[in-house]
Enzyme design. Sequence first.
Site, PDB file in Angstrom:
ATOM      1  N   GLY A 167      -5.122  -3.089   8.818  1.00 27.55           N
ATOM      2  CA  GLY A 167      -4.822  -1.910   9.643  1.00 27.55           C
ATOM      3  C   GLY A 167      -4.586  -2.210  11.104  1.00 27.55           C
ATOM      4  O   GLY A 167      -4.622  -1.307  11.932  1.00 27.55           O
ATOM      5  N   LYS A 215      -8.194   0.572  -5.173  1.00 25.08           N
ATOM      6  CA  LYS A 215      -9.361  -0.015  -4.514  1.00 25.08           C
ATOM      7  C   LYS A 215     -10.659   0.669  -4.913  1.00 25.08           C
ATOM      8  O   LYS A 215     -10.725   1.902  -4.982  1.00 25.08           O
ATOM      9  CB  LYS A 215      -9.225   0.098  -2.992  1.00 25.08           C
ATOM     10  N   GLY A 248      -0.250  -3.733   3.865  1.00 23.43           N
ATOM     11  CA  GLY A 248      -0.924  -2.441   3.833  1.00 23.43           C
ATOM     12  C   GLY A 248      -0.205  -1.454   4.710  1.00 23.43           C
ATOM     13  O   GLY A 248       0.808  -0.864   4.332  1.00 23.43           O
ATOM     14  N   SER A 249      -0.710  -1.303   5.923  1.00 24.48           N
ATOM     15  CA  SER A 249      -0.158  -0.304   6.832  1.00 24.48           C
ATOM     16  C   SER A 249       1.206  -0.719   7.371  1.00 24.48           C
ATOM     17  O   SER A 249       1.966   0.116   7.853  1.00 24.48           O
ATOM     18  CB  SER A 249      -1.122  -0.108   8.002  1.00 24.48           C
ATOM     19  N   GLY A 302      -2.970  -7.358   8.305  1.00 26.55           N
ATOM     20  CA  GLY A 302      -2.286  -7.513   9.581  1.00 26.55           C
ATOM     21  C   GLY A 302      -0.848  -7.968   9.479  1.00 26.55           C
ATOM     22  O   GLY A 302      -0.200  -8.222  10.494  1.00 26.55           O
ATOM     23  N   ARG A 331      -5.935 -20.723   7.178  1.00 24.48           N
ATOM     24  CA  ARG A 331      -6.183 -22.087   7.671  1.00 24.48           C
ATOM     25  C   ARG A 331      -7.561 -22.576   7.237  1.00 24.48           C
ATOM     26  O   ARG A 331      -7.726 -23.724   6.826  1.00 24.48           O
ATOM     27  CB  ARG A 331      -6.085 -22.129   9.200  1.00 24.48           C
ATOM     28  N   ASP A 338       0.848  -1.197   0.000  1.00 28.41           N
ATOM     29  CA  ASP A 338       0.000   0.000   0.000  1.00 28.41           C
ATOM     30  C   ASP A 338       0.877   1.238   0.000  1.00 28.41           C
ATOM     31  O   ASP A 338       1.799   1.337   0.821  1.00 28.41           O
ATOM     32  CB  ASP A 338      -0.849   0.051   1.281  1.00 28.41           C
TER      33      ASP A 338
END
Lengths: 196, 295
Positions: free
Chosen positions: B154, B82, B236-237, B215, B166, B25
């Site tokens: 995030g 996005k 992302g973050s 995450g 999983r 990102d």
Amino acid sequence: MKIGVLALQGDFREHLVAAKSAGHAALTVRRPEELAEVDALILPGGESTTIAHLAATFNLMEPIRDRIKSGMPVYGSCAGMILLADRIIDGSDGQETFGGIDMTVRRNAFGRQVDSFESDLDFQGVNLHAVFIRAPWVEEIGASVEVLASVKTAQGSHAVAVRQGRLLATSFHPELTGDLRVHRYFFDQVCTGAIK
Amino acid sequence: MSEAVGTARVKRGMAEMLKGGVIMDVVNVEQAKIAQDAGACAVMALERVPADIRAQGGVARMSDPDMIEKIKAAVTIPVMAKARIGHFVEARILESLGVDYIDESEVLTPADFENHIDKWDFKVPFVCGATNLGEALRRINEGAAMIRSKGEAGTGDVSNAMMHMRKIGAEIRRLSSMREDELYVAAKELQAPYALVKEVAETGKLPVVLFTAGGIATPADAALMMQMGADGVFIGSGIFKSGDPATRAAACVKATTFFEDAKVIADASRGLGEAMVGINVADLPAPHRLADRGW
């Protein structure tokens, strides 16, 4: 033959499957000692900047260049074609290649992903169905390079498959169609030196 | 000569080229260049990373076309963007800008709480999130050419990404072990088309590339997801909310390629500075969990 597939990033798994289907041992290559094991190398499709970056980080740049100079057969598809080019246009700043084929390749020459296409193609008198994804084309070649296939666009005819000695490069991805003819051409004709 | 653009094969094929890579990102040109120099295989151009969307609240929408075009001009690697779930006009805008992939993303505020975008109708390929196999196959049935497990965007907490990988893996293995005459009921239970269920049962994998998202904050997180069977990772973050983005970005790229080599991952994990400040998913009240968006 022991066929190595450069497995830093991209669709290397599909090339491993193709090499095995053609009856060869196929190994992933991520380290210099793995490169030393193989008789020939395939450079897969993927992001050429990412692959070049990782090759430099993990000390593969010079060993691959040395093997190419000493005659190891190499086949590169799409990003692999870019990596085999002595010169590139529209690369990122300072983008390096292994080189080996006396040609200038234009990155993303056919456009962005919305322009990606599939098309029938004449490859050395054989009709192939070829998949082009953000594909490069060959802009200019030296005297020792043979053009094996071309595609016509509004800007003219562009080479999309070339060979120089034991180095083969295609703009398209035969590994995505399950058609082994380009791989067999590489293994049976280029690697063996059957064609000069 | 027959020539076709926007076919399922070129859309899915584009995702094949991203495999083994990290998609990052980025919110501006400077970040996009850092990502490219670090070895990202693509960037996701957006105005706010998920951590900021979460912190600032409000309605999150498609990014400004100006911003997306600047990033497109600044890098040579593929650029994704996005659109809101179900917002087919945002998707048309992104297609007209020539982005290389659209993420129909739960990170933005959904525009439609029943229908997703009819993705077959576009030349540009789509990636969609999924928390389980049924959701993944419903998205593929709508034309998604790539799937990413959702995780919880995030947060810097990898536990939901783990749970979704999983779950998808377990459901695929279950289908592979079933008798052929049991697949009809399996399709009903998964709420997915029988033809896709049968294909997954036969091949033991999704018919499209599967990345992980949500995450991931460290090289070890990226390698963990690759060992869980992801074809690649979205971060992302995790990169640009950390202390030293350029170093962390390069480290995550290395760990994604050498995901089975603990020594390389250990070296990549040294001296990265501050990781992004994390939020435990368990502390997030259910209405604020993004992974629950999409159905």
